[in-house]
Write a protein that holds these residues in place. Structure first.
Motif, short mmCIF file in Angstrom:
data_model
loop_
_atom_site.label_atom_id
_atom_site.label_comp_id
_atom_site.label_asym_id
_atom_site.label_seq_id
_atom_site.Cartn_x
_atom_site.Cartn_y
_atom_site.Cartn_z
N ILE A 60 0.86 -1.18 0.00
CA ILE A 60 0.00 0.00 0.00
C ILE A 60 0.90 1.24 0.00
O ILE A 60 1.64 1.47 0.96
CB ILE A 60 -0.91 0.00 1.24
N PRO A 61 0.88 2.03 -1.06
CA PRO A 61 1.71 3.23 -1.09
C PRO A 61 1.31 4.20 0.03
O PRO A 61 0.12 4.49 0.22
CB PRO A 61 1.42 3.83 -2.47
N GLY A 62 2.29 4.67 0.75
CA GLY A 62 1.99 5.60 1.83
C GLY A 62 3.16 6.51 2.13
O GLY A 62 4.22 6.46 1.48
N ILE A 63 2.98 7.35 3.11
CA ILE A 63 4.01 8.30 3.54
C ILE A 63 3.62 8.81 4.92
O ILE A 63 2.43 8.87 5.25
CB ILE A 63 4.13 9.47 2.52
N GLU A 64 4.61 9.13 5.72
CA GLU A 64 4.35 9.73 7.04
C GLU A 64 4.90 11.15 7.04
O GLU A 64 6.10 11.36 6.84
CB GLU A 64 4.98 8.91 8.16
N PHE A 65 4.01 12.11 7.29
CA PHE A 65 4.40 13.52 7.31
C PHE A 65 4.61 13.99 8.75
O PHE A 65 3.83 13.64 9.65
CB PHE A 65 3.30 14.38 6.69
N SER A 66 5.62 14.81 8.95
CA SER A 66 5.83 15.48 10.23
C SER A 66 5.26 16.89 10.16
O SER A 66 5.57 17.63 9.22
CB SER A 66 7.33 15.55 10.55
N THR A 67 4.44 17.24 11.13
CA THR A 67 3.83 18.56 11.16
C THR A 67 4.00 19.16 12.55
O THR A 67 4.49 18.50 13.47
CB THR A 67 2.32 18.48 10.82
N ALA A 68 3.61 20.41 12.70
CA ALA A 68 3.76 21.09 13.98
C ALA A 68 2.41 21.60 14.47
O ALA A 68 1.63 22.17 13.71
CB ALA A 68 4.73 22.26 13.85
N TYR A 69 2.16 21.38 15.78
CA TYR A 69 0.92 21.85 16.40
C TYR A 69 1.17 22.03 17.90
O TYR A 69 1.67 21.11 18.57
CB TYR A 69 -0.19 20.81 16.18
N LEU A 70 0.88 23.21 18.41
CA LEU A 70 1.10 23.55 19.82
C LEU A 70 2.52 23.22 20.26
O LEU A 70 2.77 22.72 21.36
CB LEU A 70 0.10 22.78 20.71
N GLY A 71 3.46 23.49 19.35
CA GLY A 71 4.87 23.29 19.67
C GLY A 71 5.31 21.84 19.65
O GLY A 71 6.43 21.53 20.11
N GLN A 72 4.47 20.96 19.14
CA GLN A 72 4.80 19.54 19.13
C GLN A 72 4.88 18.98 17.71
O GLN A 72 4.28 19.53 16.78
CB GLN A 72 3.76 18.74 19.92
N ASP A 73 5.60 17.88 17.60
CA ASP A 73 5.74 17.16 16.34
C ASP A 73 4.57 16.19 16.21
O ASP A 73 4.49 15.21 16.95
CB ASP A 73 7.07 16.41 16.36
N ILE A 74 3.65 16.47 15.30
CA ILE A 74 2.46 15.64 15.09
C ILE A 74 2.60 14.94 13.74
O ILE A 74 2.87 15.58 12.73
CB ILE A 74 1.17 16.48 15.10
N HIS A 75 2.41 13.62 13.73
CA HIS A 75 2.60 12.86 12.50
C HIS A 75 1.25 12.47 11.89
O HIS A 75 0.34 12.01 12.58
CB HIS A 75 3.41 11.59 12.78
#
Length: 291
Positions: A60-75
């Motif tokens: 299954i093609p996929g990817i995990e993105f790193s994002t920022a929210y309230l100063g935290q690393d949200i995936h």
């Protein structure tokens, strides 16, 4: 019952198995399907798809993105986006560029303090893949600066450590909308890893749902039965579907097994079927989908 794993990493990011090795390992583990979800990278998908042909394994093609929210690393995990679309690939190139700039700053800070590290030495150790902090932890451990990878995170590259450099990141809401725009299934990864209060997690889920979130990882290697039960209830309250995976990284996380995690996972294929059905349900389609 067909078993799957919807969160797996290869050596194209911070795993230690090649995509082809992952396919063979998945077959040996008796999995019928797994999602290759490398960090900010789709580089291993083509290889995995080709390697899977003689094994009958569904990649299954996929990817995990790193994002920022309230100063935290949200995936945010994306399953089955249109990963070959030129605009999608352009966005990936931008995100990887931001990661590269962060990595160079970390290298410069360590080198200034006498650590024998450079971009060229990192390439010699890991090739020009998508480096995460796990790669730096491995480098520091292999060269005797720390006792092991976890020590590196505790003393050198973890948050509030001397060589930690935050990345410039987009918000999880923006990434969720992008995944939906390119036909993917957006999933909030391992919500218990974030230092969010119940109210903050509720607010995050509310905002993600407004941008097209479909699922949340209720099944995960480090979760207790009580945590899984709570997340299943939370997903139901927000109209989300459960997803899950081992977050397999090979020897970088030696206690996590593909498919079964810490022997607490058994994810049926029906989980993927429901996620796909939700994406195409008439009551879920956005204005963008119906243009």
């Amino acid at each position: 019952m067909k078993q799957i794993d919807l969160h797996v990493h290869s050596d194209k990011s911070d795993g230690t198995m090649t995509p082809s090795q992952l396919v063979r390992h998945a077959a040996a583990c008796g999995l019928s399907a797994f999602a290759l979800t490398d960090h900010d990278s789709t580089d291993g998908i083509e290889e995995a798809l080709f390697a899977a042909i003689p094994y009958g394994i569904e990649v299954i093609p996929g990817i995990e993105f790193s994002t920022a929210y309230l100063g935290q690393d949200i995936h945010i995990v994306a399953l089955e986006p249109d990963w070959k679309h030129p605009e999608f690939r352009d966005k990936l190139k931008f995100y990887r560029g931001e990661r590269l700039r962060r990595n160079q700053k970390m290298i410069d800070k360590m080198a200034a303090d006498g650590i024998d590290i450079s971009y060229e030495k990192m390439v010699q150790s890991f090739s020009e893949t998508v480096w995460t902090r796990a790669h730096f932890a491995r480098y520091l451990a292999d060269h005797g600066y720390v006792s092991d990878m976890w020590d590196a995170f505790r003393t050198h590259i973890g948050e509030n450590c001397p060589y930690f450099v935050p990345r410039e990141k987009v918000s999880p809401m923006e990434i969720t909308a992008i995944i939906r725009h390119f036909g993917g299934i957006p999933i909030l990864a391992h919500p218990y890893q974030y230092r969010l209060s119940p109210a903050e997690l509720d607010e995050l889920l509310h905002r993600l749902c407004e941008n097209g979130l479909i699922g949340m990882e209720a099944y995960y290697s480090t979760y207790t039965a009580e945590q899984t039960h709570h997340l299943l209830g939370l997903a139901d309250r927000f109209g989300l579907l459960p997803s899950g995976g081992s977050d397999f990284h090979g020897t970088n996380k030696p206690d996590i097994a593909l498919g079964t995690g810490k022997n607490n996972l058994s994810i049926p294929y029906a989980v993927l079927t429901e996620l796909r059905r939700k994406k195409t349900a008439p009551d879920y389609l956005t204005k963008e989908d119906t243009k």
